[in-house]
Scaffold this motif. Structure first.
Motif, PDB file in Angstrom:
ATOM      1  N   THR A  12      44.350  54.601  45.343  1.00  0.00           N
ATOM      2  CA  THR A  12      45.207  54.339  46.504  1.00  0.00           C
ATOM      3  C   THR A  12      44.618  53.269  47.418  1.00  0.00           C
ATOM      4  N   TYR A  13      43.312  53.059  47.328  1.00  0.00           N
ATOM      5  CA  TYR A  13      42.667  52.057  48.169  1.00  0.00           C
ATOM      6  C   TYR A  13      42.930  50.633  47.695  1.00  0.00           C
ATOM      7  N   THR A  14      43.582  50.505  46.553  1.00  0.00           N
ATOM      8  CA  THR A  14      44.001  49.177  46.098  1.00  0.00           C
ATOM      9  C   THR A  14      44.954  48.563  47.125  1.00  0.00           C
ATOM     10  N   ARG A  15      45.561  49.388  47.939  1.00  0.00           N
ATOM     11  CA  ARG A  15      46.488  48.897  48.966  1.00  0.00           C
ATOM     12  C   ARG A  15      45.804  47.900  49.895  1.00  0.00           C
ATOM     13  N   VAL A  16      44.504  48.047  50.117  1.00  0.00           N
ATOM     14  CA  VAL A  16      43.790  47.099  50.986  1.00  0.00           C
ATOM     15  C   VAL A  16      43.814  45.720  50.343  1.00  0.00           C
ATOM     16  N   TYR A  17      43.534  45.652  49.033  1.00  0.00           N
ATOM     17  CA  TYR A  17      43.619  44.373  48.333  1.00  0.00           C
ATOM     18  C   TYR A  17      45.035  43.819  48.408  1.00  0.00           C
ATOM     19  N   LYS A  18      46.010  44.688  48.167  1.00  0.00           N
ATOM     20  CA  LYS A  18      47.416  44.255  48.193  1.00  0.00           C
ATOM     21  C   LYS A  18      47.816  43.713  49.557  1.00  0.00           C
ATOM     22  N   GLU A  20      45.644  42.738  52.159  1.00  0.00           N
ATOM     23  CA  GLU A  20      44.763  41.741  52.767  1.00  0.00           C
ATOM     24  C   GLU A  20      44.537  40.496  51.906  1.00  0.00           C
ATOM     25  N   THR A  21      44.522  40.661  50.602  1.00  0.00           N
ATOM     26  CA  THR A  21      44.235  39.520  49.710  1.00  0.00           C
ATOM     27  C   THR A  21      45.134  39.567  48.478  1.00  0.00           C
ATOM     28  N   PRO A  22      46.452  39.575  48.664  1.00  0.00           N
ATOM     29  CA  PRO A  22      47.354  39.735  47.524  1.00  0.00           C
ATOM     30  C   PRO A  22      47.250  38.602  46.508  1.00  0.00           C
ATOM     31  N   ASP A  23      46.949  37.394  46.960  1.00  0.00           N
ATOM     32  CA  ASP A  23      46.834  36.263  46.044  1.00  0.00           C
ATOM     33  C   ASP A  23      45.649  36.442  45.091  1.00  0.00           C
ATOM     34  N   ILE A  24      44.544  36.913  45.617  1.00  0.00           N
ATOM     35  CA  ILE A  24      43.352  37.123  44.784  1.00  0.00           C
ATOM     36  C   ILE A  24      43.586  38.283  43.828  1.00  0.00           C
ATOM     37  N   LEU A  25      44.198  39.359  44.326  1.00  0.00           N
ATOM     38  CA  LEU A  25      44.502  40.501  43.468  1.00  0.00           C
ATOM     39  C   LEU A  25      45.406  40.073  42.318  1.00  0.00           C
ATOM     40  N   LYS A  26      46.424  39.303  42.615  1.00  0.00           N
ATOM     41  CA  LYS A  26      47.339  38.831  41.577  1.00  0.00           C
ATOM     42  C   LYS A  26      46.585  38.018  40.519  1.00  0.00           C
ATOM     43  N   SER A  27      45.702  37.142  40.956  1.00  0.00           N
ATOM     44  CA  SER A  27      44.905  36.339  40.017  1.00  0.00           C
ATOM     45  C   SER A  27      43.979  37.215  39.180  1.00  0.00           C
ATOM     46  N   PHE A  28      43.353  38.201  39.835  1.00  0.00           N
ATOM     47  CA  PHE A  28      42.457  39.095  39.100  1.00  0.00           C
ATOM     48  C   PHE A  28      43.217  39.884  38.044  1.00  0.00           C
ATOM     49  N   VAL A  29      44.362  40.442  38.408  1.00  0.00           N
ATOM     50  CA  VAL A  29      45.165  41.232  37.469  1.00  0.00           C
ATOM     51  C   VAL A  29      45.590  40.363  36.286  1.00  0.00           C
ATOM     52  N   ALA A  30      46.024  39.139  36.551  1.00  0.00           N
ATOM     53  CA  ALA A  30      46.426  38.237  35.468  1.00  0.00           C
ATOM     54  C   ALA A  30      45.241  37.915  34.564  1.00  0.00           C
ATOM     55  N   PHE A  31      44.082  37.677  35.162  1.00  0.00           N
ATOM     56  CA  PHE A  31      42.863  37.404  34.395  1.00  0.00           C
ATOM     57  C   PHE A  31      42.504  38.595  33.510  1.00  0.00           C
TER      58      PHE A  31
END
Length: 116
Positions: A12-18, A20-31
């Protein structure tokens, strides 16, 4: 670590990434999806997952061990293969200790004013 690991709620703490830094999270998930894609890679998925198990064991990341052990089994890994991956990680970690332990002799020798 077990005191901190909570499969049910930690995600549930993934929400902080979503948030605060959604662009980085999106890149990480794609990677991550690219690295662990079922098709299109030279190393079969089962072996990539076993590598991840070994790395997770070496870094002692319970989250990686949890996720990649399950994914390795889903990709066809056996219990024996999981055991061997864990032993490979153990050997590498022990080897690192052995190799870096030699630095103590080197630095001790230098401190004493001796060199080979």
């Amino acid at each position: 670590m077990a005191d901190y690991f909570d499969r049910e709620h930690d995600g549930t703490y993934t929400r902080v990434y979503k948030n605060e830094t959604p662009d980085i999270l999106k890149s990480f998930v794609a990677f991550d999806q690219s690295v662990f894609a079922e098709e299109g890679r030279e190393i079969p998925l089962k072996y990539r997952e076993l590598i991840a198990v070994a790395v997770g064991t070496t870094t002692q990341c319970v989250y990686c061990i949890d996720a990649h052990s399950k994914r390795a089994v889903a990709a066809g890994a056996t219990e024996t293969e999981l055991a061997e991956a864990a032993w490979v990680a153990t050997a590498i970690r022990a080897g690192g200790g052995f190799a870096h332990g030699r630095l103590a002799f080197k630095f001790g020798e230098e401190a004493a004013g001796h060199t080979h």
